[in-house]
Design a protein around this motif. Structure first.
Motif, mmCIF file in Angstrom:
data_model
loop_
_atom_site.group_PDB
_atom_site.id
_atom_site.type_symbol
_atom_site.label_atom_id
_atom_site.label_comp_id
_atom_site.label_asym_id
_atom_site.label_seq_id
_atom_site.Cartn_x
_atom_site.Cartn_y
_atom_site.Cartn_z
ATOM 1 N N VAL A 1 0.670 -1.277 -0.002
ATOM 2 C CA VAL A 1 -0.052 0.031 0.034
ATOM 3 C C VAL A 1 0.838 1.199 0.087
ATOM 4 O O VAL A 1 0.521 2.188 -0.675
ATOM 5 C CB VAL A 1 -1.128 0.006 1.237
ATOM 6 C CG1 VAL A 1 -1.628 1.462 1.310
ATOM 7 C CG2 VAL A 1 -2.341 -1.282 1.015
ATOM 8 N N SER A 2 1.669 1.080 0.785
ATOM 9 C CA SER A 2 2.844 2.359 0.850
ATOM 10 C C SER A 2 3.632 2.716 -0.470
ATOM 11 O O SER A 2 3.493 3.629 -1.126
ATOM 12 C CB SER A 2 3.812 2.201 2.044
ATOM 13 O OG SER A 2 3.221 2.057 3.285
ATOM 14 N N ARG B 1 0.993 4.121 -3.120
ATOM 15 C CA ARG B 1 0.722 5.501 -2.810
ATOM 16 C C ARG B 1 1.869 6.311 -3.162
ATOM 17 O O ARG B 1 1.615 7.548 -3.471
ATOM 18 C CB ARG B 1 0.134 5.687 -1.255
ATOM 19 C CG ARG B 1 -1.155 4.969 -0.804
ATOM 20 C CD ARG B 1 -1.416 5.346 0.479
ATOM 21 N NE ARG B 1 -2.062 6.685 0.553
ATOM 22 C CZ ARG B 1 -2.452 7.283 1.731
ATOM 23 N NH1 ARG B 1 -1.624 6.918 2.972
ATOM 24 N NH2 ARG B 1 -2.893 8.257 1.732
ATOM 25 N N ASP C 1 -6.752 8.278 -1.137
ATOM 26 C CA ASP C 1 -7.163 7.979 0.038
ATOM 27 C C ASP C 1 -7.001 6.437 0.427
ATOM 28 O O ASP C 1 -6.763 5.677 -0.435
ATOM 29 C CB ASP C 1 -8.756 7.757 0.208
ATOM 30 C CG ASP C 1 -9.164 9.409 0.359
ATOM 31 O OD1 ASP C 1 -8.417 10.398 0.932
ATOM 32 O OD2 ASP C 1 -10.347 9.518 0.173
ATOM 33 N N LEU C 2 -6.476 6.142 1.682
ATOM 34 C CA LEU C 2 -6.105 4.800 1.954
ATOM 35 C C LEU C 2 -7.036 3.994 1.579
ATOM 36 O O LEU C 2 -6.783 2.932 1.099
ATOM 37 C CB LEU C 2 -5.636 4.663 3.661
ATOM 38 C CG LEU C 2 -5.285 3.337 4.059
ATOM 39 C CD1 LEU C 2 -3.732 3.245 3.566
ATOM 40 C CD2 LEU C 2 -4.935 3.710 5.403
#
Length: 94
Positions: free
Chosen positions: A56-57, A60, A68-69
């Motif tokens: 996820v990091s 992004r 948004d997360l």
């Protein structure tokens, strides 16, 4: 642009899993989810196999605009893990 800033330690960990250096030019280098290549998806899968947080990091980090997360987690779960084509995942969001 609202870029995601990662710590040096997180970048180092991502690089260790990918087996290469994560270059500063990768930060914000992808305009949208649709611009990710199959090689990018494979990198995300490799990261996710070790750590969902790293995956996820990195997603992004690569995107030009901060997402948004929950959107990134949805992308990871649907496109990266389940193999749904990006175009199909994007349709409901438009």
């Amino acid at each position: 642009m609202n870029k995601v800033v990662l710590s040096e330690d997180t970048i180092r960990k991502i690089g260790m899993v990918l087996g290469r250096d994560v270059l500063p030019s990768e930060e914000g280098g992808v305009g949208s989810f649709e611009d990710f290549s199959e090689a990018d998806l494979n990198s995300f899968r490799l990261l996710e196999s070790r750590s969902g947080v790293l995956a996820v990091s990195y997603i992004r980090y690569r995107l030009a605009n901060k997402e948004d997360l929950d959107v990134v987690v949805s992308f990871l779960a649907t496109v990266v893990q389940q193999g749904i084509p990006i175009e199909e995942w994007v349709k409901p969001r438009q």
